[in-house]
Design a protein around this motif. Structure first.
Motif, short mmCIF file in Angstrom:
data_model
loop_
_atom_site.label_atom_id
_atom_site.label_comp_id
_atom_site.label_asym_id
_atom_site.label_seq_id
_atom_site.Cartn_x
_atom_site.Cartn_y
_atom_site.Cartn_z
N VAL A 16 -0.82 -7.55 7.66
CA VAL A 16 -1.47 -6.48 8.21
C VAL A 16 -2.56 -6.13 7.09
CG1 VAL A 16 -2.25 -3.63 8.97
CG2 VAL A 16 -0.60 -5.47 9.78
N GLN A 17 -3.90 -5.45 6.70
CA GLN A 17 -4.61 -5.40 5.90
C GLN A 17 -4.30 -3.92 5.75
OE1 GLN A 17 -8.23 -8.13 4.98
NE2 GLN A 17 -7.36 -8.70 7.46
N MET A 18 -5.01 -3.34 4.74
CA MET A 18 -4.90 -1.95 4.84
C MET A 18 -5.84 -1.45 3.10
SD MET A 18 -0.70 -1.06 5.17
CE MET A 18 -0.31 -2.14 5.74
N THR A 19 -6.70 0.31 3.86
CA THR A 19 -6.77 0.90 2.92
C THR A 19 -6.82 1.91 3.19
OG1 THR A 19 -8.82 1.07 1.33
CG2 THR A 19 -9.19 0.49 3.45
N ASN A 20 -6.96 3.08 2.45
CA ASN A 20 -7.11 4.80 2.92
C ASN A 20 -8.00 5.66 3.19
OD1 ASN A 20 -3.14 5.08 2.46
ND2 ASN A 20 -3.99 3.66 0.98
N CYS A 21 -8.04 6.70 3.18
CA CYS A 21 -8.84 7.69 2.75
C CYS A 21 -8.07 8.77 2.65
CB CYS A 21 -10.17 7.48 3.36
SG CYS A 21 -9.34 8.08 5.38
N GLY A 22 -8.44 9.76 1.70
CA GLY A 22 -7.34 10.91 1.34
C GLY A 22 -6.61 11.24 -0.32
N ALA A 23 -6.55 12.51 0.31
CA ALA A 23 -6.13 12.47 -1.80
C ALA A 23 -5.14 11.60 -1.71
CB ALA A 23 -5.31 13.62 -1.89
N LEU A 24 -4.22 11.61 -0.98
CA LEU A 24 -3.22 10.44 -1.54
C LEU A 24 -3.31 8.97 -0.62
CD1 LEU A 24 -0.19 12.38 -2.06
CD2 LEU A 24 -1.48 11.03 -3.87
N GLY A 25 -3.13 7.45 -1.17
CA GLY A 25 -3.21 6.83 0.37
C GLY A 25 -1.63 6.10 -0.32
N TRP A 26 -1.01 5.09 0.80
CA TRP A 26 -0.08 4.64 0.61
C TRP A 26 -0.15 3.03 0.94
CZ3 TRP A 26 2.66 0.47 2.85
CH2 TRP A 26 3.49 0.37 2.90
N LEU A 27 0.22 2.51 0.12
CA LEU A 27 0.74 0.80 -0.49
C LEU A 27 1.55 0.17 -1.16
CD1 LEU A 27 -0.13 0.26 -3.95
CD2 LEU A 27 -1.30 2.45 -3.43
N SER A 28 2.05 -0.85 -0.87
CA SER A 28 2.90 -1.11 -1.16
C SER A 28 2.23 -2.87 -2.23
CB SER A 28 3.76 -1.98 -0.39
OG SER A 28 4.61 -2.93 -0.24
N ASP A 29 3.54 -3.01 -3.38
CA ASP A 29 2.88 -4.49 -4.19
C ASP A 29 4.12 -4.76 -4.34
OD1 ASP A 29 3.65 -2.77 -5.94
OD2 ASP A 29 1.05 -3.32 -6.16
N LYS A 30 4.31 -6.19 -5.05
CA LYS A 30 5.62 -6.90 -5.45
C LYS A 30 6.35 -6.02 -6.60
CE LYS A 30 7.16 -10.65 -7.42
NZ LYS A 30 7.80 -11.98 -7.22
N ALA A 31 5.32 -5.44 -7.83
CA ALA A 31 6.17 -4.70 -8.65
C ALA A 31 6.72 -2.88 -8.16
CB ALA A 31 4.71 -4.53 -9.95
N GLY A 32 5.67 -2.75 -7.72
CA GLY A 32 5.91 -1.37 -7.58
C GLY A 32 6.61 -0.89 -6.30
N GLY A 33 6.82 -1.60 -5.78
CA GLY A 33 7.40 -1.24 -3.70
C GLY A 33 6.37 0.01 -3.42
N TYR A 34 6.66 0.00 -2.17
CA TYR A 34 6.34 1.28 -0.96
C TYR A 34 5.62 3.08 -2.22
CZ TYR A 34 8.96 -1.45 2.76
OH TYR A 34 8.58 -2.84 3.52
N ARG A 35 4.92 2.86 -1.79
CA ARG A 35 4.60 4.38 -2.87
C ARG A 35 3.06 4.71 -2.59
NH1 ARG A 35 3.36 0.07 -6.10
NH2 ARG A 35 1.14 0.08 -7.18
N TYR A 36 2.78 6.10 -2.34
CA TYR A 36 1.76 7.15 -2.91
C TYR A 36 0.97 6.52 -3.88
CZ TYR A 36 2.11 8.49 1.99
OH TYR A 36 2.59 8.34 3.71
N GLN A 37 -0.37 6.77 -3.93
CA GLN A 37 -1.27 7.16 -5.17
C GLN A 37 -2.00 7.27 -4.77
OE1 GLN A 37 -0.62 4.13 -7.23
NE2 GLN A 37 -3.02 2.94 -7.14
N SER A 38 -3.46 8.40 -5.54
CA SER A 38 -4.45 8.66 -5.98
C SER A 38 -5.71 7.27 -5.78
CB SER A 38 -5.12 9.84 -6.86
OG SER A 38 -4.43 9.25 -8.10
N THR A 39 -5.36 6.35 -6.19
CA THR A 39 -6.79 5.11 -6.45
C THR A 39 -6.05 4.39 -5.56
OG1 THR A 39 -5.19 4.67 -8.17
CG2 THR A 39 -6.83 6.32 -8.68
#
Ligand code: SIN
Ligand code: FE2
Length: 205
Positions: free
Chosen positions: A47-70
């Protein structure tokens, strides 16, 4: 099925689905789809992803699952959540605070999403509200344990799901997208939008 799970078939009529796709296309122009990777293994999501909102959910190898503002690739803040989606939340969430994140998933041919719990939010008293646009998808929802029995629903364009109450932490996922079942999107595939509250509700809000 756990209490608090709601399925609102065709909540959005065709004309509103078109309006939503236009809004999503505006967001994608500012905040392009990217392909997340799994924590540790670095295996790419289908699945490809992006977000809108003050926070967005993402995942990557180094940082894992998380929310961030950018956005992880452009470094820019995510665009605002459109009023139309805030109005949906207002209508169906039955919860006093605002959503902070709207995850945008794009399922191209062959994409799926394994069974998971939406568990990275602090405020799990708030529901997750999800909108389906484009091709039909086979969705499953189970219980609080991975092995619990699952119910399958074919989600169609315009459908809304609410995972609230006990079902908020239920396992769920997308088994498959049925290619070419909708003409809403320019390409085949499916867009899913999920509105979430992330941080604890401040009493002042
Ligand atoms: C999700 O669980 O993040 C998305 C579910 C869906 O695509 O319907
Ligand atoms: Fe989810």
């Amino acid at each position: 099925m756990l209490d608090g799970f709601k399925y609102l078939s065709r909540y959005f009529p065709d004309s509103e689905q078109v309006a939503l796709v236009n809004l999503v296309n505006g967001i994608l122009a500012e905040s392009p789809l990217y392909r997340p990777t799994m924590p540790r293994s670095g295996k790419p999501f289908s699945v490809q992803m992006t977000n809108c909102g003050a926070l967005g959910w993402l995942s990557d190898k180094a940082g894992g699952y998380r929310y961030q503002s950018t956005h992880p690739e452009t470094g820019r803040p995510w665009p605002k959540i459109p009023d139309k989606l805030l109005a949906l939340w207002e209508d169906v969430a039955d919860w006093p605070g605002n959503p902070e994140a709207c995850l945008i998933n794009y399922y191209a041919v062959g994409a799926k999403l394994g069974s998971h719990v939406d568990g990275d939010e602090v405020e799990t008293r708030a529901p997750v509200v999800s909108v389906s646009l484009g091709d039909d998808a086979v969705f499953h929802v189970g219980g609080l344990k991975r092995g619990d029995p699952k119910t399958r629903i074919v989600l169609k364009s315009g459908d809304v799901l609410i995972l609230g109450g006990e079902s908020r932490l239920a396992y769920h996922g997308i088994d498959k997208v049925n290619e070419g079942t909708s003409e809403l999107l320019q390409n085949t595939g499916r867009i899913n939008l999920t509105l979430r509250r992330v941080t604890a509700l401040d009493k002042k809000e």
